[in-house]
Motif scaffolding. Structure first.
Motif, mmCIF file in Angstrom:
data_model
loop_
_atom_site.group_PDB
_atom_site.id
_atom_site.type_symbol
_atom_site.label_atom_id
_atom_site.label_comp_id
_atom_site.label_asym_id
_atom_site.label_seq_id
_atom_site.Cartn_x
_atom_site.Cartn_y
_atom_site.Cartn_z
ATOM 1 N N ASP A 4 42.358 53.438 35.916
ATOM 2 C CA ASP A 4 41.085 53.267 35.180
ATOM 3 C C ASP A 4 41.044 52.045 34.885
ATOM 4 O O ASP A 4 41.987 51.055 34.810
ATOM 5 N N LYS A 5 39.655 51.479 34.670
ATOM 6 C CA LYS A 5 39.535 50.027 34.300
ATOM 7 C C LYS A 5 40.138 49.735 33.268
ATOM 8 O O LYS A 5 40.143 50.229 32.335
ATOM 9 N N LYS A 18 54.029 39.372 47.973
ATOM 10 C CA LYS A 18 52.721 38.638 47.994
ATOM 11 C C LYS A 18 51.534 39.273 48.395
ATOM 12 O O LYS A 18 50.414 38.994 47.918
ATOM 13 N N LYS A 19 51.582 39.988 49.602
ATOM 14 C CA LYS A 19 50.550 40.822 50.098
ATOM 15 C C LYS A 19 49.710 41.732 49.173
ATOM 16 O O LYS A 19 48.726 41.797 49.083
ATOM 17 N N CYS A 20 50.571 42.599 48.712
ATOM 18 C CA CYS A 20 50.016 43.324 47.390
ATOM 19 C C CYS A 20 49.467 42.669 46.495
ATOM 20 O O CYS A 20 48.395 43.035 46.033
ATOM 21 N N ARG A 21 49.995 41.889 45.897
ATOM 22 C CA ARG A 21 49.592 40.908 44.894
ATOM 23 C C ARG A 21 48.311 40.350 45.162
ATOM 24 O O ARG A 21 47.374 40.349 44.321
ATOM 25 N N SER A 22 47.962 39.796 46.420
ATOM 26 C CA SER A 22 46.908 39.154 46.663
ATOM 27 C C SER A 22 45.764 40.269 47.117
ATOM 28 O O SER A 22 44.607 40.144 46.615
ATOM 29 N N GLN A 23 46.172 41.443 47.371
ATOM 30 C CA GLN A 23 45.130 42.582 47.636
ATOM 31 C C GLN A 23 44.693 43.015 46.270
ATOM 32 O O GLN A 23 43.266 43.276 45.986
ATOM 33 N N ALA A 24 45.429 43.145 45.242
ATOM 34 C CA ALA A 24 45.218 43.625 43.804
ATOM 35 C C ALA A 24 44.477 42.709 43.174
ATOM 36 O O ALA A 24 43.333 42.826 42.661
ATOM 37 N N ARG A 25 44.604 41.281 43.418
ATOM 38 C CA ARG A 25 43.663 40.237 42.932
ATOM 39 C C ARG A 25 42.386 40.315 43.401
ATOM 40 O O ARG A 25 41.373 40.093 42.832
ATOM 41 N N TYR A 26 42.305 40.417 44.827
ATOM 42 C CA TYR A 26 40.799 40.421 45.485
ATOM 43 C C TYR A 26 40.180 41.760 44.926
ATOM 44 O O TYR A 26 39.099 41.885 44.886
ATOM 45 N N LEU A 27 40.920 42.747 44.902
ATOM 46 C CA LEU A 27 40.149 43.914 44.412
ATOM 47 C C LEU A 27 39.537 43.737 42.810
ATOM 48 O O LEU A 27 38.520 44.076 42.497
ATOM 49 N N THR A 28 40.499 43.121 42.022
ATOM 50 C CA THR A 28 40.006 42.897 40.680
ATOM 51 C C THR A 28 38.949 42.039 40.734
ATOM 52 O O THR A 28 37.674 42.230 39.911
ATOM 53 N N ALA A 68 36.804 41.549 43.055
ATOM 54 C CA ALA A 68 35.381 42.203 43.690
ATOM 55 C C ALA A 68 34.876 43.054 42.532
ATOM 56 O O ALA A 68 33.614 43.372 42.571
ATOM 57 N N GLU A 69 35.756 43.729 42.043
ATOM 58 C CA GLU A 69 35.381 44.716 40.868
ATOM 59 C C GLU A 69 34.212 44.109 39.965
ATOM 60 O O GLU A 69 33.264 44.124 39.395
ATOM 61 N N ALA A 119 31.108 42.671 41.300
ATOM 62 C CA ALA A 119 30.106 43.976 41.478
ATOM 63 C C ALA A 119 29.618 44.378 40.168
ATOM 64 O O ALA A 119 28.656 44.994 40.054
ATOM 65 N N SER A 120 30.391 44.201 39.141
ATOM 66 C CA SER A 120 29.814 44.839 37.915
ATOM 67 C C SER A 120 29.076 43.838 37.222
ATOM 68 O O SER A 120 28.264 43.957 36.197
ATOM 69 N N GLU A 121 28.873 42.457 37.561
ATOM 70 C CA GLU A 121 27.924 41.672 37.119
ATOM 71 C C GLU A 121 26.432 41.998 37.355
ATOM 72 O O GLU A 121 26.105 42.671 38.349
#
Length: 139
Positions: free
Chosen positions: A17-18, A34-44, A46-47, A50-52
């Protein structure tokens, strides 16, 4: 093996959850991958974006940014007078022929011509009319 581990940790991360605390094994995996860290950062990010709230520019500001060319009404007036003059000349000419069929065709064609003329005039000078309406509403 690494792809399965990455998928498993990303699934756990996405199921959170958030603002929920990231489990220690997932955090350790993110530190080493590094790949998963980057994906998690980009997803965070993006969220967060998107919430702004959506920032909209008012229509008046958009219209002020559009370059406006000066409107020359003279050529429209001249062609309108030429069109009216031609209507009168053809009307007089058709009156002398005494043929009702020609008169009907003449009137329909000039009606279509005037309609197209007015539509093109309004469409090509839309910014002129918008400014006139805005000035009239401001008064």
């Amino acid at each position: 093996m690494k792809n399965e581990l990455c998928e498993k940790n990303m699934d756990i991360f996405l199921a959170l959850d958030k603002y929920e605390r990231i489990p220690l094994p997932v955090s350790i995996h993110f530190l080493t991958c590094k790949k998963c860290r980057s994906q998690a950062r980009y997803l965070t990010l993006a969220e967060r974006y998107a919430s702004e709230p959506l920032r909209l520019t008012p229509l008046k500001d958009v219209l002020e940014m559009i370059p406006v060319k000066p409107v020359s009404i003279a050529k429209w007036v001249i062609w309108g007078i030429v069109m009216i003059f031609m209507m009168v000349i053809f009307g007089i000419f058709l009156n002398h022929l005494d043929r009702a069929g020609f008169a009907i065709i003449f009137n329909v064609l000039f009606g279509i011509l005037i309609t197209v003329y007015c539509a093109v005039f309004i469409a090509t000078n839309m910014d002129f009319f918008i400014k006139k309406i805005d000035k009239a509403q401001a008064v």
